[in-house]
Design a protein around this motif. Structure first.
Motif, PDB file in Angstrom:
ATOM      1  N   ALA A 176       0.823  -1.070   0.132  1.00 30.81           N
ATOM      2  CA  ALA A 176      -0.024   0.164  -0.029  1.00 30.81           C
ATOM      3  C   ALA A 176       0.831   1.419   0.017  1.00 30.81           C
ATOM      4  O   ALA A 176       0.297   2.353  -0.690  1.00 30.81           O
ATOM      5  CB  ALA A 176      -0.814  -0.031   1.091  1.00 30.81           C
ATOM      6  N   SER A 177       1.974   1.177   0.590  1.00 24.16           N
ATOM      7  CA  SER A 177       3.067   2.278   0.875  1.00 24.16           C
ATOM      8  C   SER A 177       3.808   2.632  -0.609  1.00 24.16           C
ATOM      9  O   SER A 177       4.550   3.549  -0.713  1.00 24.16           O
ATOM     10  CB  SER A 177       3.752   2.387   2.057  1.00 24.16           C
ATOM     11  OG  SER A 177       4.803   1.375   1.860  1.00 24.16           O
ATOM     12  N   ARG A 178       3.824   1.540  -1.317  1.00 22.70           N
ATOM     13  CA  ARG A 178       4.676   1.709  -2.280  1.00 22.70           C
ATOM     14  C   ARG A 178       4.202   2.708  -3.446  1.00 22.70           C
ATOM     15  O   ARG A 178       2.936   2.625  -3.934  1.00 22.70           O
ATOM     16  CB  ARG A 178       4.723   0.359  -3.119  1.00 22.70           C
ATOM     17  CG  ARG A 178       5.789   0.139  -4.196  1.00 22.70           C
ATOM     18  CD  ARG A 178       5.435  -1.382  -4.835  1.00 22.70           C
ATOM     19  NE  ARG A 178       5.314  -2.637  -3.893  1.00 22.70           N
ATOM     20  CZ  ARG A 178       4.946  -3.578  -4.367  1.00 22.70           C
ATOM     21  NH1 ARG A 178       4.693  -3.929  -5.571  1.00 22.70           N
ATOM     22  NH2 ARG A 178       4.893  -4.819  -3.521  1.00 22.70           N
ATOM     23  N   THR A 179       4.992   3.478  -4.382  1.00 24.22           N
ATOM     24  CA  THR A 179       4.536   4.494  -5.015  1.00 24.22           C
ATOM     25  C   THR A 179       4.549   3.844  -6.424  1.00 24.22           C
ATOM     26  O   THR A 179       3.638   4.366  -7.205  1.00 24.22           O
ATOM     27  CB  THR A 179       5.746   5.590  -5.088  1.00 24.22           C
ATOM     28  OG1 THR A 179       6.997   5.015  -5.434  1.00 24.22           O
ATOM     29  CG2 THR A 179       5.687   6.274  -3.681  1.00 24.22           C
ATOM     30  N   GLY A 180       4.943   2.651  -6.831  1.00 28.20           N
ATOM     31  CA  GLY A 180       5.120   2.039  -8.077  1.00 28.20           C
ATOM     32  C   GLY A 180       3.652   1.455  -8.082  1.00 28.20           C
ATOM     33  O   GLY A 180       2.876   1.342  -7.572  1.00 28.20           O
ATOM     34  N   ASP A 181       3.860   0.377  -9.051  1.00 27.57           N
ATOM     35  CA  ASP A 181       2.888  -0.838  -9.483  1.00 27.57           C
ATOM     36  C   ASP A 181       2.602  -1.583  -8.228  1.00 27.57           C
ATOM     37  O   ASP A 181       3.612  -1.997  -7.525  1.00 27.57           O
ATOM     38  CB  ASP A 181       3.204  -1.440 -10.650  1.00 27.57           C
ATOM     39  CG  ASP A 181       2.147  -2.375 -11.096  1.00 27.57           C
ATOM     40  OD1 ASP A 181       1.360  -1.965 -11.755  1.00 27.57           O
ATOM     41  OD2 ASP A 181       2.582  -3.654 -10.674  1.00 27.57           O
ATOM     42  N   LEU A 248       9.193   1.986   8.577  1.00 22.41           N
ATOM     43  CA  LEU A 248       9.611   2.591   7.187  1.00 22.41           C
ATOM     44  C   LEU A 248       8.372   3.100   6.367  1.00 22.41           C
ATOM     45  O   LEU A 248       8.185   3.847   5.763  1.00 22.41           O
ATOM     46  CB  LEU A 248      10.808   1.830   6.633  1.00 22.41           C
ATOM     47  CG  LEU A 248      10.914   1.916   4.901  1.00 22.41           C
ATOM     48  CD1 LEU A 248      11.466   3.364   5.017  1.00 22.41           C
ATOM     49  CD2 LEU A 248      11.795   0.975   4.404  1.00 22.41           C
ATOM     50  N   TYR A 249       7.860   1.941   6.321  1.00 24.02           N
ATOM     51  CA  TYR A 249       6.205   1.917   5.574  1.00 24.02           C
ATOM     52  C   TYR A 249       5.325   2.961   6.048  1.00 24.02           C
ATOM     53  O   TYR A 249       4.377   3.586   5.377  1.00 24.02           O
ATOM     54  CB  TYR A 249       5.592   0.655   5.394  1.00 24.02           C
ATOM     55  CG  TYR A 249       6.757  -0.397   4.718  1.00 24.02           C
ATOM     56  CD1 TYR A 249       7.585  -0.232   4.008  1.00 24.02           C
ATOM     57  CD2 TYR A 249       6.658  -1.832   5.169  1.00 24.02           C
ATOM     58  CE1 TYR A 249       8.375  -1.141   3.337  1.00 24.02           C
ATOM     59  CE2 TYR A 249       7.393  -2.577   4.794  1.00 24.02           C
ATOM     60  CZ  TYR A 249       8.432  -2.381   3.706  1.00 24.02           C
ATOM     61  OH  TYR A 249       9.249  -3.437   3.102  1.00 24.02           O
ATOM     62  N   LEU A 250       5.255   3.009   7.526  1.00 24.49           N
ATOM     63  CA  LEU A 250       4.285   4.041   8.069  1.00 24.49           C
ATOM     64  C   LEU A 250       4.845   5.563   7.514  1.00 24.49           C
ATOM     65  O   LEU A 250       3.974   6.448   7.454  1.00 24.49           O
ATOM     66  CB  LEU A 250       4.443   3.899   9.615  1.00 24.49           C
ATOM     67  CG  LEU A 250       3.775   2.533  10.363  1.00 24.49           C
ATOM     68  CD1 LEU A 250       3.727   2.696  11.633  1.00 24.49           C
ATOM     69  CD2 LEU A 250       1.881   2.741   9.747  1.00 24.49           C
ATOM     70  N   GLY A 251       6.286   5.719   7.477  1.00 24.05           N
ATOM     71  CA  GLY A 251       6.891   6.832   7.177  1.00 24.05           C
ATOM     72  C   GLY A 251       6.449   7.401   5.811  1.00 24.05           C
ATOM     73  O   GLY A 251       6.388   8.612   5.437  1.00 24.05           O
ATOM     74  N   ARG A 252       6.136   6.492   5.004  1.00 23.77           N
ATOM     75  CA  ARG A 252       5.845   6.816   3.505  1.00 23.77           C
ATOM     76  C   ARG A 252       4.440   6.777   3.122  1.00 23.77           C
ATOM     77  O   ARG A 252       4.119   6.895   1.762  1.00 23.77           O
ATOM     78  CB  ARG A 252       7.019   5.879   2.593  1.00 23.77           C
ATOM     79  CG  ARG A 252       6.621   4.671   2.640  1.00 23.77           C
ATOM     80  CD  ARG A 252       7.651   3.888   1.583  1.00 23.77           C
ATOM     81  NE  ARG A 252       7.180   2.524   1.184  1.00 23.77           N
ATOM     82  CZ  ARG A 252       8.081   1.586   0.523  1.00 23.77           C
ATOM     83  NH1 ARG A 252       9.377   2.003   0.724  1.00 23.77           N
ATOM     84  NH2 ARG A 252       7.409   0.367   0.106  1.00 23.77           N
ATOM     85  N   ILE A 253       3.631   6.132   4.002  1.00 23.95           N
ATOM     86  CA  ILE A 253       2.276   5.864   3.518  1.00 23.95           C
ATOM     87  C   ILE A 253       1.197   6.926   3.673  1.00 23.95           C
ATOM     88  O   ILE A 253       1.280   7.570   4.708  1.00 23.95           O
ATOM     89  CB  ILE A 253       1.815   4.619   4.126  1.00 23.95           C
ATOM     90  CG1 ILE A 253       0.388   3.908   3.392  1.00 23.95           C
ATOM     91  CG2 ILE A 253       1.339   4.832   5.263  1.00 23.95           C
ATOM     92  CD1 ILE A 253      -0.008   2.562   3.737  1.00 23.95           C
ATOM     93  N   SER A 254       0.042   7.292   2.846  1.00 18.04           N
ATOM     94  CA  SER A 254      -0.733   8.046   3.096  1.00 18.04           C
ATOM     95  C   SER A 254      -2.008   7.528   4.073  1.00 18.04           C
ATOM     96  O   SER A 254      -1.893   6.423   4.069  1.00 18.04           O
ATOM     97  CB  SER A 254      -1.423   8.610   1.893  1.00 18.04           C
ATOM     98  OG  SER A 254      -2.289   7.447   1.297  1.00 18.04           O
ATOM     99  N   ILE A 255      -2.941   8.499   4.770  1.00 15.13           N
ATOM    100  CA  ILE A 255      -3.705   8.214   5.467  1.00 15.13           C
ATOM    101  C   ILE A 255      -4.685   7.090   4.818  1.00 15.13           C
ATOM    102  O   ILE A 255      -5.315   6.118   5.342  1.00 15.13           O
ATOM    103  CB  ILE A 255      -4.441   9.281   6.114  1.00 15.13           C
ATOM    104  CG1 ILE A 255      -3.470  10.057   7.248  1.00 15.13           C
ATOM    105  CG2 ILE A 255      -5.637   8.813   7.061  1.00 15.13           C
ATOM    106  CD1 ILE A 255      -4.104  11.410   7.576  1.00 15.13           C
TER     107      ILE A 255
END
Length: 370
Positions: A176-181, A248-255
C-alpha cells in the motif's frame, strides 16, 4: 602502484576479499551486534540510526514449559507491539504449528514458544492475572504485526481455534505504501534486501541461514529437539527486521492507503476462517488493489471472463455498425431503383427546380421583382 591497482580490479580477488571475513564470521558464530565500525560508535556496518535493527536485550530463547510460558505471558504489556511469525510442517490448516516466534517491541525481547512440545497448553496456560497466549492473540487492543499473515492465521484458527485480532499485515503495508505498481506482493527477504540498509556481513549471514534451513524443511526441522542454533537464528531473523520495516512503511504511506491496508488485513483474517480458503492458491502472489487503482485485483478466471465480455461487446458493436452500413447501402439502392440518378450522380426526383415552379405565377410578384 599501477600494477597493484590493476591486480585489485580482478573480480575473483574482490570476491575473495569479501568471502574471507564472511567465512570467519560464520566459523566463529559472530553475531551482527558484535560487529563494530572502526570508530566504535556502536552501529553495525552498513546501517544508520534510522534503520537500526531491533535486537534483543538477551539472546532469543525457547519456551518449552508451562512455567516459562506463564512468566513470559505476565511480562507482555498491553502497550507492547508483538511481531510474530509461525513455523511448522506445511504451515496451514492441513499442516502443523511447531514454533511461534514473538518479538516484544520496544522491549526487544525475542521468545520462541514451543508449540510442538506444549501442544494446546501453549495457548491455554494462564498467568496469575488470567492472561493466556490465546487471549493475547485475540485481544484487539494489543497490536500485532506479521508478514503475510494468511497461512499463520489459517493454522491458528483451524488447529487451535485462535482468531487473530488487532493485527496489521506488513506485507500489505509495504504494498500500500509503494509508489509504483502494486500488482504483485513482496516477500520478506526481498523487502529486507531492498528497503533496509544492511551491511554485507549481515546480509550474507541472513541469506546463508535462510538457504540452509530451507533445504532442511522437508525433515520437519522446526519440530526437531533440541532446537538447532541455526533454526533458532532463522526464526529470529523472521521477526527482528519487522519493526524497522514497519516504521519505514508508516513513514511513507498516506492516511488513505493506511486505512486500506488495515481493512485488508482484517479481511485476510476473515478470509482464512472460511472453508473456501486455499493455502496454496497461485493468486496469493497478487496484491488486493491491482496496479494501484481503487479497483480490486481479479483472479485469472475473472480476468478471462472480463476479456470475453469485452470481446463480445466489441463484436456486437462491429455487427451493429455492419448492419447500419448494409441498411444504408440498401436504402441507397432502393432510392436509385425508385428515383434514379443521372450520369453525374445528380439526384433527380422530377420535382420543381426553381422558385417559379414552386410559387404560383399570381403570387410571384409578392416575393420577387424584376
Amino acid at each position: 602502484m599501477a600494477s597493484e591497482r590493476k591486480r585489485s580490479e580482478d573480480l575473483q580477488a574482490v570476491e575473495n576479499y569479501f568471502n574471507k571475513p564472511a567465512a570467519v564470521v560464520k566459523e566463529h558464530g559472530i553475531q551482527p551486534e558484535d560487529v563494530w565500525n572502526m570508530d566504535e560508535t556502536g552501529f553495525r556496518i552498513g546501517e544508520d540510526q534510522a534503520f537500526a535493527m531491533a535486537t534483543s536485550n538477551s539472546a532469543a530463547s525457547l519456551i518449552s514449559t508451562g512455567e516459562e510460558l506463564e512468566v513470559f505471558i505476565s511480562s507482555i504489556s498491553p502497550s507492547s507491539t508483538l511481531y510474530l511469525d509461525l513455523e511448522g510442517k506445511s504451515l496451514c490448516r492441513h499442516g502443523t504449528i511447531s514454533l511461534i516466534t514473538i518479538l516484544l517491541h520496544p522491549e526487544g525481547v525475542v521468545k520462541l514458544v514451543d508449540v510442538a512440545t506444549l501442544g494446546d497448553s501453549a495457548f491455554n496456560t494462564t498467568s496469575k492475572d488470567g492472561k493466556s497466549l490465546k487471549t493475547i492473540l485475540e485481544d484487539s487492543g494489543i497490536s500485532k504485526c506479521l508478514w503475510d499473515l494468511r497461512n499463520d492465521a489459517d493454522a491458528l484458527w483451524a488447529l487451535y481455534k485462535v482468531g487473530l485480532a488487532g493485527v496489521i499485515d506488513l506485507q500489505l503495508l509495504e504494498n500500500a505504501s509503494r509508489t509504483g505498481d502494486k500488482t504483485y506482493l513482496c516477500g520478506l527477504e526481498k523487502a529486507i534486501r531492498l528497503d533496509l540498509k544492511l551491511g554485507f556481513l549481515e546480509l550474507n549471514r541472513l541469506t546463508s541461514t535462510k538457504k540452509e534451513i530451507t533445504s532442511l524443511m522437508s525433515t520437519n526441522i522446526f519440530a526437531t529437539r533440541p532446537l538447532e542454533p541455526k533454526t533458532l537464528q532463522y526464526c529470529t531473523n523472521d521477526v527482528v527486521y519487522l519493526p524497522a520495516l514497519h516504521d519505514l512503511y508508516l513513514g511513507r504511506i498516506s492516511i488513505h492507503w493506511l486505512a486500506k491496508a488495515q481493512e485488508e488485513s482484517s479481511r485476510r483474517v476473515d478470509e482464512v476462517h472460511g472453508l473456501e480458503y486455499d493455502p496454496q492458491s497461485p493468486t496469493k502472489t497478487r496484491g488486493p488493489w491491482g496496479s494501484g487503482a481503487d479497483q480490486p485485483s481479479l483472479t485469472l478466471d475473472e480476468e478471462l471472463d472480463r476479456l470475453d465480455d469485452y470481446l463480445m461487446e466489441q463484436r456486437a458493436e462491429e455487427l451493429d455498425r455492419l448492419d447500419d452500413f448494409l441498411l444504408e447501402e440498401r436504402a441507397e439502392e432502393l432510392d436509385r431503383e425508385m428515383f434514379g440518378y443521372d450520369d453525374e450522380d445528380y439526384y433527380d426526383d422530377g420535382g420543381p427546380t426553381n422558385c417559379r415552379d414552386i410559387i404560383d405565377d399570381c403570387d410571384y410578384y409578392l416575393y420577387y421583382s424584376d
